[in-house]
Design a protein around this motif. Structure first.
Motif, PDB file in Angstrom:
ATOM      1  N   LEU A  78       2.414   1.463  13.242  1.00 25.75           N
ATOM      2  CA  LEU A  78       2.419   2.084  11.900  1.00 25.75           C
ATOM      3  C   LEU A  78       2.263   3.604  11.989  1.00 25.75           C
ATOM      4  CD1 LEU A  78       2.653   1.216   8.913  1.00 25.75           C
ATOM      5  CD2 LEU A  78       0.153   1.141   8.835  1.00 25.75           C
ATOM      6  N   GLY A 111       0.794  -1.228   0.000  1.00 28.18           N
ATOM      7  CA  GLY A 111       0.000   0.000   0.000  1.00 28.18           C
ATOM      8  C   GLY A 111       0.822   1.272   0.000  1.00 28.18           C
ATOM      9  N   GLY A 112       2.041   1.204   0.566  1.00 30.14           N
ATOM     10  CA  GLY A 112       2.907   2.366   0.516  1.00 30.14           C
ATOM     11  C   GLY A 112       2.552   3.488   1.466  1.00 30.14           C
ATOM     12  N   SER A 113       1.983   3.178   2.629  1.00 29.99           N
ATOM     13  CA  SER A 113       1.655   4.264   3.571  1.00 29.99           C
ATOM     14  C   SER A 113       2.915   4.962   4.057  1.00 29.99           C
ATOM     15  CB  SER A 113       0.835   3.734   4.750  1.00 29.99           C
ATOM     16  OG  SER A 113       1.612   2.932   5.606  1.00 29.99           O
ATOM     17  N   ASN A 114       4.009   4.202   4.229  1.00 27.93           N
ATOM     18  CA  ASN A 114       5.275   4.847   4.629  1.00 27.93           C
ATOM     19  C   ASN A 114       5.819   5.706   3.495  1.00 27.93           C
ATOM     20  OD1 ASN A 114       6.455   4.182   7.382  1.00 27.93           O
ATOM     21  ND2 ASN A 114       5.697   2.196   6.745  1.00 27.93           N
ATOM     22  N   ILE A 130      12.766   0.782   7.150  1.00 26.88           N
ATOM     23  CA  ILE A 130      12.012   0.870   8.396  1.00 26.88           C
ATOM     24  C   ILE A 130      11.520  -0.531   8.750  1.00 26.88           C
ATOM     25  CG2 ILE A 130       9.760   1.452   7.298  1.00 26.88           C
ATOM     26  CD1 ILE A 130       9.498   3.359   9.901  1.00 26.88           C
ATOM     27  N   ALA A 156      10.525   0.889   1.998  1.00 23.56           N
ATOM     28  CA  ALA A 156       9.334   1.237   2.787  1.00 23.56           C
ATOM     29  C   ALA A 156       8.264   0.169   2.587  1.00 23.56           C
ATOM     30  CB  ALA A 156       8.824   2.609   2.356  1.00 23.56           C
ATOM     31  N   GLY A 157       8.241  -0.794   3.463  1.00 16.60           N
ATOM     32  CA  GLY A 157       7.320  -1.913   3.279  1.00 16.60           C
ATOM     33  C   GLY A 157       7.752  -2.777   2.111  1.00 16.60           C
ATOM     34  N   PRO A 160       9.388  -2.852  11.747  1.00 23.32           N
ATOM     35  CA  PRO A 160       8.431  -2.676  12.840  1.00 23.32           C
ATOM     36  C   PRO A 160       8.804  -3.441  14.112  1.00 23.32           C
ATOM     37  CG  PRO A 160       7.550  -4.211  11.234  1.00 23.32           C
ATOM     38  CD  PRO A 160       8.871  -3.746  10.704  1.00 23.32           C
ATOM     39  N   GLU A 199       5.563   4.881  12.664  1.00 24.89           N
ATOM     40  CA  GLU A 199       6.435   4.760  11.491  1.00 24.89           C
ATOM     41  C   GLU A 199       6.302   5.999  10.611  1.00 24.89           C
ATOM     42  OE1 GLU A 199       6.239   1.058   9.284  1.00 24.89           O
ATOM     43  OE2 GLU A 199       5.608  -0.014  11.079  1.00 24.89           O
TER      44      GLU A 199
HETATM   45  C1  GRF Z   1       3.906  -2.474   7.507  1.00 25.60           C
HETATM   46  O1  GRF Z   1       3.766  -3.708   8.191  1.00 25.60           O
HETATM   47  C2  GRF Z   1       5.009  -1.699   8.154  1.00 25.60           C
HETATM   48  O2  GRF Z   1       5.105  -1.999   9.532  1.00 25.60           O
HETATM   49  C3  GRF Z   1       6.228  -2.166   7.433  1.00 25.60           C
HETATM   50  O3  GRF Z   1       5.806  -2.470   6.108  1.00 25.60           O
HETATM   51  C4  GRF Z   1       4.402  -2.787   6.111  1.00 25.60           C
HETATM   52  C5  GRF Z   1       3.634  -2.068   5.053  1.00 25.60           C
HETATM   53  O4  GRF Z   1       3.957  -0.720   5.111  1.00 25.60           O
HETATM   54  N1  GRF Z   1       7.246  -1.157   7.445  1.00 25.60           N
HETATM   55  P1  GRF Z   1       3.427   0.318   3.972  1.00 25.60           P
HETATM   56  O5  GRF Z   1       2.019   0.714   4.364  1.00 25.60           O
HETATM   57  O6  GRF Z   1       3.434  -0.411   2.635  1.00 25.60           O
HETATM   58  O7  GRF Z   1       4.386   1.452   4.052  1.00 25.60           O
END
Ligand code: GRF
Length: 194
Positions: free
Chosen positions: A170, A10-13, A107, A86-87, A109, A173
């Motif tokens: 998260l 998803g790439g939230s980081n 990163i 990032a993930g 967790p 993060e």
């Molecule tokens: C999450 O579990 C986070 O803890 C780790 O990668 C996973 C997905 O992160 N760093 P993201 O939302 O794709 O950034």
């Protein structure tokens, strides 16, 4: 500084990093690359006008080096100064890591050196830890083992499921990674504690 961000999902980081890289920031995002063409983060990055690349690792089977050669071709074209994992869920070979050593961050967790590897939240709950969190570290050939550049801590609460804890981590993060990248992009490697 030019920053390439590698994602798998998803790439939230990635979003947190990109949103922090405004005009006042010493770095800017030049590429978001994923090992899965279906990674949701690719569309989110494209929507923000950032160049993207999808290098599917599956056609390469067990040939990690061949996958990494394809990924590197896209990376080199973007001429990044810094790479942020990032993930990103692929193990990188020592060859790839040495190419970017000293300029690649990840990163993870957990509060490294505790809980390297996967399922970190379940392991912290299982162990009865009162605290958990996340770490940003320089990537070296040792999995989740490089110098730690920042950590953020959260409480483990009674009744927490791994998902409850993962969500709490998260959130941190998304604060820690941008703070570390800002500092790292200015050549400052002093660790950050949130
Ligand atoms: C999450 O579990 C986070 O803890 C780790 O990668 C996973 C997905 O992160 N760093 P993201 O939302 O794709 O950034």
């Amino acid at each position: 500084k030019r920053v390439a961000i590698l994602i798998s999902g998803g790439g939230s980081n990635m979003l947190a990093l990109v949103r922090d890289m405004g005009p006042d920031h010493p770095a800017r995002p030049v590429l978001v690359a994923a090992n899965d063409p279906a990674a949701g983060g690719l569309a989110r990055a494209a929507g923000l006008g950032i160049a993207t690349a999808a290098v599917d690792h599956r056609p390469f089977g067990k040939d990690r080096a061949a996958f990494e050669a394809a990924l590197s071709a896209r990376l080199e074209a973007a001429r990044p100064d810094i790479i942020c994992l990032a993930g990103f869920m692929r193990i990188l070979t020592p060859g790839f890591i040495s190419r970017w050593e000293g300029r690649m961050l990840n990163i993870h967790p957990s509060l490294l050196p505790k809980y390297r590897g996967l399922h970190t939240h379940a392991r912290a709950i299982e162990a009865g830890d009162a605290e958990h969190g996340c770490s940003v570290h320089e990537v070296t050939a040792e999995l989740d083992g490089g110098p730690v550049l920042g950590q953020a801590r959260v409480p483990v609460l009674p009744g927490d499921t791994p998902d409850d804890l993962a969500a709490r981590v998260l959130e941190k993060e998304h604060l820690l990674y941008p703070a570390v990248l800002r500092r790292f992009a200015m050549g400052d490697r002093r660790p950050i504690q949130l």
